[in-house]
Design a protein around this motif. Structure first.
Motif, PDB file in Angstrom:
ATOM      1  N   ASP A  95       0.809  -1.218   0.000  1.00 26.06           N
ATOM      2  CA  ASP A  95       0.000   0.000   0.000  1.00 26.06           C
ATOM      3  C   ASP A  95       0.845   1.272   0.000  1.00 26.06           C
ATOM      4  O   ASP A  95       0.305   2.381  -0.044  1.00 26.06           O
ATOM      5  N   LEU A  96       2.173   1.150   0.034  1.00 26.21           N
ATOM      6  CA  LEU A  96       3.027   2.323   0.080  1.00 26.21           C
ATOM      7  C   LEU A  96       2.945   3.109  -1.230  1.00 26.21           C
ATOM      8  O   LEU A  96       3.090   2.547  -2.307  1.00 26.21           O
ATOM      9  N   GLY A  97       2.733   4.408  -1.107  1.00 24.47           N
ATOM     10  CA  GLY A  97       2.779   5.263  -2.277  1.00 24.47           C
ATOM     11  C   GLY A  97       4.167   5.813  -2.513  1.00 24.47           C
ATOM     12  O   GLY A  97       4.506   6.232  -3.626  1.00 24.47           O
ATOM     13  N   MET A  98       4.981   5.780  -1.462  1.00 26.15           N
ATOM     14  CA  MET A  98       6.332   6.353  -1.510  1.00 26.15           C
ATOM     15  C   MET A  98       7.241   5.556  -0.588  1.00 26.15           C
ATOM     16  O   MET A  98       6.922   5.328   0.575  1.00 26.15           O
ATOM     17  N   LEU A  99       8.366   5.122  -1.121  1.00 28.71           N
ATOM     18  CA  LEU A  99       9.380   4.411  -0.343  1.00 28.71           C
ATOM     19  C   LEU A  99      10.720   5.087  -0.613  1.00 28.71           C
ATOM     20  O   LEU A  99      11.260   4.992  -1.717  1.00 28.71           O
ATOM     21  N   ALA A 100      11.236   5.796   0.378  1.00 31.87           N
ATOM     22  CA  ALA A 100      12.489   6.543   0.204  1.00 31.87           C
ATOM     23  C   ALA A 100      13.593   5.912   1.041  1.00 31.87           C
ATOM     24  O   ALA A 100      13.379   5.550   2.199  1.00 31.87           O
ATOM     25  N   PHE A 101      14.779   5.792   0.464  1.00 28.37           N
ATOM     26  CA  PHE A 101      15.925   5.212   1.155  1.00 28.37           C
ATOM     27  C   PHE A 101      16.942   6.291   1.517  1.00 28.37           C
ATOM     28  O   PHE A 101      17.017   7.350   0.882  1.00 28.37           O
ATOM     29  N   GLY A 102      17.743   5.988   2.527  1.00 30.96           N
ATOM     30  CA  GLY A 102      18.888   6.820   2.855  1.00 30.96           C
ATOM     31  C   GLY A 102      20.050   6.466   1.958  1.00 30.96           C
ATOM     32  O   GLY A 102      19.913   5.719   0.987  1.00 30.96           O
ATOM     33  N   GLY A 103      21.212   7.009   2.293  1.00 29.59           N
ATOM     34  CA  GLY A 103      22.367   6.714   1.456  1.00 29.59           C
ATOM     35  C   GLY A 103      23.589   7.494   1.871  1.00 29.59           C
ATOM     36  O   GLY A 103      23.755   7.830   3.049  1.00 29.59           O
ATOM     37  N   TYR A 104      24.416   7.796   0.890  1.00 32.91           N
ATOM     38  CA  TYR A 104      25.696   8.454   1.145  1.00 32.91           C
ATOM     39  C   TYR A 104      25.768   9.791   0.418  1.00 32.91           C
ATOM     40  O   TYR A 104      25.435   9.887  -0.771  1.00 32.91           O
ATOM     41  N   LEU A 105      26.204  10.793   1.136  1.00 29.31           N
ATOM     42  CA  LEU A 105      26.500  12.089   0.545  1.00 29.31           C
ATOM     43  C   LEU A 105      27.938  12.039   0.054  1.00 29.31           C
ATOM     44  O   LEU A 105      28.858  11.770   0.816  1.00 29.31           O
ATOM     45  N   CYS A 106      28.126  12.283  -1.248  1.00 30.17           N
ATOM     46  CA  CYS A 106      29.445  12.126  -1.861  1.00 30.17           C
ATOM     47  C   CYS A 106      29.953  13.450  -2.434  1.00 30.17           C
ATOM     48  O   CYS A 106      29.179  14.371  -2.704  1.00 30.17           O
ATOM     49  N   ASN A 107      31.255  13.523  -2.634  1.00 30.43           N
ATOM     50  CA  ASN A 107      31.813  14.692  -3.292  1.00 30.43           C
ATOM     51  C   ASN A 107      31.670  14.529  -4.812  1.00 30.43           C
ATOM     52  O   ASN A 107      31.074  13.565  -5.295  1.00 30.43           O
ATOM     53  N   ALA A 108      32.224  15.460  -5.554  1.00 28.14           N
ATOM     54  CA  ALA A 108      32.061  15.435  -7.015  1.00 28.14           C
ATOM     55  C   ALA A 108      32.674  14.197  -7.656  1.00 28.14           C
ATOM     56  O   ALA A 108      32.267  13.791  -8.750  1.00 28.14           O
ATOM     57  N   ASP A 109      33.638  13.556  -6.970  1.00 27.73           N
ATOM     58  CA  ASP A 109      34.269  12.336  -7.471  1.00 27.73           C
ATOM     59  C   ASP A 109      33.553  11.078  -7.017  1.00 27.73           C
ATOM     60  O   ASP A 109      34.065   9.971  -7.191  1.00 27.73           O
ATOM     61  N   MET A 110      32.373  11.248  -6.417  1.00 26.47           N
ATOM     62  CA  MET A 110      31.545  10.168  -5.902  1.00 26.47           C
ATOM     63  C   MET A 110      32.204   9.387  -4.769  1.00 26.47           C
ATOM     64  O   MET A 110      31.959   8.194  -4.571  1.00 26.47           O
ATOM     65  N   LYS A 111      33.015  10.074  -3.988  1.00 18.32           N
ATOM     66  CA  LYS A 111      33.583   9.459  -2.794  1.00 18.32           C
ATOM     67  C   LYS A 111      32.709   9.804  -1.592  1.00 18.32           C
ATOM     68  O   LYS A 111      32.498  10.982  -1.303  1.00 18.32           O
ATOM     69  N   PRO A 112      32.168   8.803  -0.889  1.00 21.34           N
ATOM     70  CA  PRO A 112      31.274   9.072   0.233  1.00 21.34           C
ATOM     71  C   PRO A 112      31.941   9.924   1.313  1.00 21.34           C
ATOM     72  O   PRO A 112      33.079   9.668   1.704  1.00 21.34           O
ATOM     73  N   GLN A 113      31.198  10.923   1.776  1.00 16.02           N
ATOM     74  CA  GLN A 113      31.671  11.809   2.826  1.00 16.02           C
ATOM     75  C   GLN A 113      30.892  11.614   4.121  1.00 16.02           C
ATOM     76  O   GLN A 113      31.407  11.844   5.199  1.00 16.02           O
ATOM     77  N   SER A 114      29.627  11.220   4.003  1.00 13.00           N
ATOM     78  CA  SER A 114      28.793  11.053   5.186  1.00 13.00           C
ATOM     79  C   SER A 114      27.522  10.296   4.805  1.00 13.00           C
ATOM     80  O   SER A 114      27.218  10.124   3.619  1.00 13.00           O
ATOM     81  N   ARG A 115      26.787   9.847   5.799  1.00  9.74           N
ATOM     82  CA  ARG A 115      25.496   9.205   5.593  1.00  9.74           C
ATOM     83  C   ARG A 115      24.377  10.228   5.688  1.00  9.74           C
ATOM     84  O   ARG A 115      24.475  11.225   6.386  1.00  9.74           O
ATOM     85  N   PHE A 116      23.270   9.969   4.992  1.00  7.33           N
ATOM     86  CA  PHE A 116      22.043  10.721   5.226  1.00  7.33           C
ATOM     87  C   PHE A 116      20.900   9.727   5.385  1.00  7.33           C
ATOM     88  O   PHE A 116      20.990   8.572   4.970  1.00  7.33           O
ATOM     89  N   GLY A 117      19.847  10.168   6.036  1.00  5.10           N
ATOM     90  CA  GLY A 117      18.690   9.323   6.269  1.00  5.10           C
ATOM     91  C   GLY A 117      18.660   8.660   7.635  1.00  5.10           C
ATOM     92  O   GLY A 117      17.710   7.944   7.960  1.00  5.10           O
ATOM     93  N   LEU A 118      19.668   8.915   8.455  1.00  2.26           N
ATOM     94  CA  LEU A 118      19.729   8.264   9.769  1.00  2.26           C
ATOM     95  C   LEU A 118      18.682   8.798  10.750  1.00  2.26           C
ATOM     96  O   LEU A 118      18.411   8.165  11.773  1.00  2.26           O
TER      97      LEU A 118
END
Length: 284
Positions: free
Chosen positions: A110-133
């Protein structure tokens, strides 16, 4: 369960390969991968053609320039799956994104929206931190989802799975509100369905100087105001929800007024796009 992965691209030659490859390397194949170029002036359209023979890939570019919000809608209306993802052309999915999403949606159809967390990355796609915690741990039923999101649009559309019927049923936003399409969809989902914000890290958000929402925060605020006014005018909402919309519009107008006299972050951070909010929290 059929998940369409949709990539709206515009002047994305620098990052688009990573985005598409992240869709092709899913542990569970998506139902389809839709690629769409919105009149880019660089090599984006040529790059998309390189993937035309890959499994499940379709190129569905519009005949004329649409702009961000209308481009999202174009892809949503074109998608043939039961669920869809609008993946920004500079972001990337975790290899298990489709697999995990399918598992959760099977348990909570019944979910209309399912959003996940992930990683905040710099321009080179290297993870800097988590989001969604800090996402709520339990599903939000109507209108709790709306009440959660009216405070701020603190999720990222790239890592969100939508019920396709719900999104296709929405009234199209005017062009002057298009940058706030992600907020609009979340608010409507919070009114018309249950939503789940999962803390699982299944996406990589790339922060760089030309992200569409944070490169011009004042423009984003203008679009947010127009979106909220459109929502209040075009949907039959309760008096309580209408009041919350009016209060939010006033708070954004107040922030715009303050920012004209002071450009300090303390005056403007609350009303920035989700991209800015994530990055601000990282820096604090």
């Amino acid at each position: 369960m059929k998940i369409s992965l949709c990539i709206p691209a515009y002047n994305a030659e620098k990052f688009i390969h990573t985005t598409i490859i992240s869709c092709l390397r899913q542990t569970q194949a998506p139902y389809e991968i839709l690629l769409s170029d919105d009149g880019s002036s660089d090599r984006t359209a040529e790059i998309l053609e390189e993937y035309v023979n890959q499994p499940a890939v379709r190129i569905v570019s519009p005949p004329q320039r649409l702009g961000l919000g209308a481009h999202y809608r174009h892809l949503a209306m074109t998608a043939a799956g039961t669920h869809l993802v609008i993946l920004s052309c500079d972001d990337a999915l975790h290899p298990k994104f489709v697999e995990r999403a399918t598992q959760l949606l099977a348990k909570q159809p019944d979910l209309g929206m399912l959003a996940f967390g992930g990683y905040l990355c710099n321009a080179d796609m290297k993870p800097q931190s988590r989001f969604g915690l800090s996402y709520p741990r339990k599903p939000l039923s109507s209108p709790a989802g709306f009440e959660h999101f009216i405070k701020s649009c603190t999720y990222l559309i790239s890592f969100t799975v939508w019920d396709a019927k719900l999104i296709k049923s929405l009234s199209p936003l005017p062009d002057e509100a298009g940058l706030a399409t992600d907020w609009y969809w979340a608010l409507i989902a919070g009114i018309e369905s249950s939503i789940l914000l999962s803390r699982q890290a299944l996406g990589y958000y790339r922060y760089h100087d030309t992200n569409s929402s944070h490169s011009n925060p004042e423009r984003w605020k203008n679009h947010a105001i127009e979106m909220l006014k459109f929502l209040g005018k075009n949907y039959n909402l309760s008096e309580n929800l209408q009041s919350q919309i009016a209060e939010r519009v006033e708070s954004i107008l107040s922030s715009k007024s303050e920012s004209r006299t002071s450009r300090s972050e303390e005056h403007t951070s609350e009303l920035q796009s989700p991209c800015n909010l994530v990055c601000r929290l990282l820096l604090e």
